[in-house]
Write an enzyme that holds these catalytic residues in place. Structure first.
Site, PDB file in Angstrom:
ATOM      1  CD  GLU A 281     -30.618 -63.832 -40.183  1.00  0.00           C
ATOM      2  OE1 GLU A 281     -30.602 -63.331 -41.322  1.00  0.00           O
ATOM      3  OE2 GLU A 281     -31.179 -64.911 -39.938  1.00  0.00           O
TER       4      GLU A 281
ATOM      5  NE  ARG B 120     -29.061 -66.332 -43.585  1.00  0.00           N
ATOM      6  CZ  ARG B 120     -28.935 -67.153 -44.628  1.00  0.00           C
ATOM      7  NH1 ARG B 120     -27.744 -67.427 -45.110  1.00  0.00           N
ATOM      8  NH2 ARG B 120     -29.987 -67.695 -45.187  1.00  0.00           N
TER       9      ARG B 120
ATOM     10  CB  SER C  98     -35.013 -64.791 -40.360  1.00  0.00           C
ATOM     11  OG  SER C  98     -35.717 -65.288 -41.474  1.00  0.00           O
TER      12      SER C  98
END
Length: 365
Positions: free
Chosen positions: A357, A174, A253
């Site tokens: 995130e 990520r 998420s």
């Protein structure tokens, strides 16, 4: 590309708006207005808007699909650039995509129209194609880093358009070079190298997807079945946006899966045993030498924040503990209060600090 389906657009491409609402342009439906909102439909227009804002010393927010974003209730005091560029060019196994293309439609075209594997497990992920290398978007054992060959971006520091080979993108979990320097690069185009496997998918890496497809991990499945299965799995977790279902009004998420050093993992296991008993087995996945990745969703659930947790306008999804949802009239303050409660509860229970995130604009966790 043949069979191309046009993406839905919220703004007329030539329109410039002032004091413009931003909440409708995000999947959370949260956030205050932009002082100025401009949509650009060509790379040249994107670059021109960025250069003008930089020359004026004006704050700039580049907005794609708004799917990985939390905008504060005060909004944004400068120019918001909506990247609305279009175009997909297939040359052999290389697919070059404009940053403004809707990502889920890019996957659909690759799989359904051309039978190409490489991004099929990323079906149903909301947002724009240009955002995928920034976050190194991934799901069900697949990441865009697996197939990206290069990214064309405008380098605000150098004042020129550059081509960044995949090896120089700094891809990690990520993360990427573009995320590390958020005010430097504006992605214009992304090129992927896909593969024709005769109707088969890429090797299925994720256990849940393998079970659903009835194959072993590492084996291939039917390409179209892989895409359809992922869509069903994502829908079951509220991760496919439905405008009529507030349980899907999220940024996906909200927390990344923690990556722990060996010492941190040992301390974590001790806390797990103390809280849940010696037989408790938290998820653990290799994450590079001396590092272990565990599950943020597991941590949230075991810390007492179950699906649907909350009583206010912001609550955990009833389908997945990793999604923080807007039940219809939540503010950014509501959402962040819930996020801080969850983050603090997990830290108290297990000594692990969850990291957000989504990108935060005008707010912080």
């Amino acid at each position: 590309m043949p069979g191309r389906r046009p993406a839905a657009r919220t703004l007329d491409p030539v329109q410039e708006l002032h004091d413009a609402p931003l909440a409708p342009l995000t999947t959370l439906r949260i956030g205050g207005p932009a002082a100025r909102l401009v949509a650009a439909t060509t790379d040249d227009e994107v670059v021109a808007v960025v250069r003008a804002a930089d020359a004026a010393g004006e704050p700039l927010l580049v907005l794609g699909g708004g799917s990985n974003l939390v905008i504060g209730d005060a909004g944004f005091p400068g120019t918001v650039l909506r990247v609305a560029t279009e175009g997909c060019v297939l040359d052999g196994d290389r697919l070059t995509v404009a940053a403004g293309e809707v990502w889920s439609q890019v996957v659909d075209r690759a799989v359904l129209d051309h039978g190409l594997a490489g991004i099929e497990f990323l079906a149903g992920i909301p947002g724009s194609a240009g955002a995928t290398p920034v976050q190194n978007v991934g799901a069900y054992g697949q990441e865009v880093a697996d197939t990206i060959t290069e990214v064309v971006a405008y380098d605000r520091r150098a004042g020129e358009t550059v081509t960044v080979p995949a090896a120089e993108c700094g891809f990690a979990y990520r993360h990427s070079r573009f995320k590390a320097e958020p005010d430097r690069y504006v992605v214009l185009r992304v090129t992927f190298r896909l593969s024709d496997e005769g109707g088969a998918s890429s090797p299925v890496r994720y256990a849940e997807a393998a079970r659903a497809l009835g194959v072993g991990q590492g084996e291939r499945a039917d390409l179209r079945a892989a895409r359809e299965t992922v869509l069903k799995l994502r829908s079951g977790k509220g991760m496919v946006l439905d405008p009529e279902d507030h349980d899907t009004w999220s940024a996906g998420s909200f927390f990344t899966n923690p990556i722990l050093t060996e010492a941190e993992h040992a301390a974590f296991l001790a806390r797990v045993a103390e809280r849940l008993g010696p037989d408790a087995q938290p998820p653990a996945y290799p994450a590079g030498e001396g590092r272990v990745k565990t599950s943020a969703a597991w941590l949230i659930d075991k810390a007492g924040f179950t699906k649907g947790y909350g009583t206010g306008p912001a609550r955990l999804s009833g389908k997945h503990t990793l999604a923080l949802t807007n039940r219809g009239n939540a503010t950014a303050a509501d959402l962040l209060a819930l996020a801080r409660e969850v983050q603090g509860g997990v830290a108290d229970a297990f000594g692990v600090t969850l990291v957000n995130e989504p990108v935060m604009v005008g707010v912080e966790l």
